[in-house]
Design a protein around this motif. Structure first.
Motif, PDB file in Angstrom:
ATOM      1  N   ALA A  34       0.817  -1.221   0.000  1.00 56.09           N
ATOM      2  CA  ALA A  34       0.000   0.000   0.000  1.00 56.09           C
ATOM      3  C   ALA A  34       0.845   1.263   0.000  1.00 56.09           C
ATOM      4  CB  ALA A  34      -0.948   0.009   1.201  1.00 56.09           C
ATOM      5  N   ALA A 112      -5.204  -0.174   0.299  1.00 58.55           N
ATOM      6  CA  ALA A 112      -5.505  -0.166  -1.132  1.00 58.55           C
ATOM      7  C   ALA A 112      -6.409  -1.360  -1.393  1.00 58.55           C
ATOM      8  CB  ALA A 112      -4.225  -0.246  -1.974  1.00 58.55           C
ATOM      9  N   ASN A 113      -7.153  -1.319  -2.490  1.00 60.87           N
ATOM     10  CA  ASN A 113      -8.050  -2.442  -2.764  1.00 60.87           C
ATOM     11  C   ASN A 113      -7.241  -3.666  -3.217  1.00 60.87           C
ATOM     12  OD1 ASN A 113      -7.898  -2.580  -5.780  1.00 60.87           O
ATOM     13  ND2 ASN A 113      -8.861  -0.553  -5.671  1.00 60.87           N
ATOM     14  N   VAL A 116      -5.535  -3.768  -6.750  1.00 63.56           N
ATOM     15  CA  VAL A 116      -4.342  -2.926  -6.867  1.00 63.56           C
ATOM     16  C   VAL A 116      -3.161  -3.585  -6.165  1.00 63.56           C
ATOM     17  CG1 VAL A 116      -3.314  -0.738  -6.135  1.00 63.56           C
ATOM     18  CG2 VAL A 116      -5.593  -0.762  -7.167  1.00 63.56           C
ATOM     19  N   ASP A 159      -6.176   5.780   1.559  1.00 65.60           N
ATOM     20  CA  ASP A 159      -6.348   4.809   0.482  1.00 65.60           C
ATOM     21  C   ASP A 159      -5.434   5.204  -0.676  1.00 65.60           C
ATOM     22  OD1 ASP A 159      -7.213   2.904  -1.291  1.00 65.60           O
ATOM     23  OD2 ASP A 159      -9.075   3.938  -1.796  1.00 65.60           O
ATOM     24  N   SER A 161      -5.072   3.426  -3.534  1.00 67.82           N
ATOM     25  CA  SER A 161      -5.423   2.667  -4.736  1.00 67.82           C
ATOM     26  C   SER A 161      -5.225   3.468  -6.013  1.00 67.82           C
ATOM     27  CB  SER A 161      -6.879   2.193  -4.657  1.00 67.82           C
ATOM     28  OG  SER A 161      -7.084   1.348  -3.550  1.00 67.82           O
ATOM     29  N   ASP A 162      -5.581   4.744  -5.971  1.00 72.42           N
ATOM     30  CA  ASP A 162      -5.508   5.575  -7.164  1.00 72.42           C
ATOM     31  C   ASP A 162      -4.291   6.498  -7.163  1.00 72.42           C
ATOM     32  OD1 ASP A 162      -7.951   4.574  -8.207  1.00 72.42           O
ATOM     33  OD2 ASP A 162      -9.068   5.867  -6.842  1.00 72.42           O
TER      34      ASP A 162
END
Length: 307
Positions: A34, A112-113, A116, A159, A161-162
């Motif tokens: 992450a 993070a998801n 990912v 988060d 993820s992006d």
């Protein structure tokens, strides 16, 4: 952590008392992949002394050492992860001991998801530290189970993820730059429900009750950032009342966050696709929340441009 004050006799001698130095302790943890390494690098770039992969049992000892000389290490970040294996399960006990001894600290949890995280491990061609002979997803599931309680109690959940490495470094800089975090930083995020709920949202507002500009041909190509769309959304019946009441409902939340020393929160505003209604309402919420004292508001649009 402990305050170290000036010699009380200094004022009696006519000298200006030295302002107490308050040291900071930040515990950085979260899911493998992450971005802990990127976050620790960014913290070091902004004057934090970073200790990586510290066994949780040593948290108290390290904090005590720093508290006796805060001028030498005023800002300490400790990175703890599952490489500590069985030792990691003791982190809740270690954090509890810190609180009992009066040491002030915050926990930054990076997440993070799953998709990912899998992609990042595959790109790095490294196994997950907990997957054993199984799949990467097996390791991720095991880690989520171990970290679940810690994530729920963290002061900050970020988060990633992006975010690429540059975006994550920027986010950490905004939160922990040399000037220190402000009293309360809010991120108002628009999103589309069809792309899933933001995992780091503290509050979620559903604005799908508003008439959808998607069905108005002249508005469909535009977004909630455009005035025509914004006027259409905010001028719909009940929307102004909703925004005002939602902000009022958040007032005791903001006060509570300050009392609990919580410095960061995400308020997510969702519509179907994250293009029109959620964007316009998020902008309006941001404008009103930014009027509160000791609050800084940023606005992000997670899914804008995905359609």
């Amino acid at each position: 952590m402990a305050d170290i004050t000036a010699d009380p006799g200094a004022e009696q001698d006519g000298l200006t008392p030295v302002k107490p130095i308050e040291s900071e302790l930040l515990v950085v943890t979260g899911m493998s992949g992450a971005g802990r390494s990127t976050a620790s690098d960014a913290l070091e770039d902004h004057g934090w002394y970073v200790v990586e992969n510290l066994p949780p049992q040593m948290l108290g000892t390290l904090a005590e050492l720093v508290s006796h000389a805060p001028g030498s290490i005023p800002r300490l970040a400790v990175v703890v992860d599952v490489r500590s294996k069985g030792l990691f399960t003791d982190i809740r006990t270690a954090l509890g001991a810190l609180s009992a001894s009066g040491v002030k600290y915050r926990v930054l949890f990076l997440d993070a998801n799953d998709g990912v995280l899998v992609r990042r491990f595959e790109q790095g061609r490294r196994p997950h530290p907990l997957q054993g002979g199984g799949r990467i997803l097996d390791g991720i599931a095991a880690e989520r189970e171990i970290l679940g309680e810690l994530r729920d109690s963290a002061d900050l959940v970020l988060d990633t993820s992006d975010l690429n490495v540059h975006g994550l470094a920027t986010a950490v800089t905004e939160l922990f730059s040399e000037s220190g975090p402000i009293a309360l930083r809010l991120n108002v995020m628009s999103f589309g429900f069809k792309y899933g709920l933001p995992v780091d949202a503290n509050y979620v507002a559903d604005v799908r009750f508003i008439p959808n500009p998607h069905w108005v041909p002249q508005l469909r190509p535009h977004t909630g950032l455009d005035k025509d769309v914004s006027d259409f959304v905010l001028g719909a019946e009940g929307v102004g009342n909703f925004v005002d009441r939602y902000v009022m409902a958040l007032e005791p939340v903001l006060d509570g966050y300050r009392r609990e020393n919580k410095h960061y929160a995400t308020i997510a505003v969702g519509c179907t696709g994250g293009k029109h209604r959620s964007v316009a309402v998020a902008m309006e919420l941001s404008k009103k929340l930014a009027q509160y004292p000791r609050v800084t508001v940023t606005t992000t649009h997670r899914d804008l441009g995905r359609e």
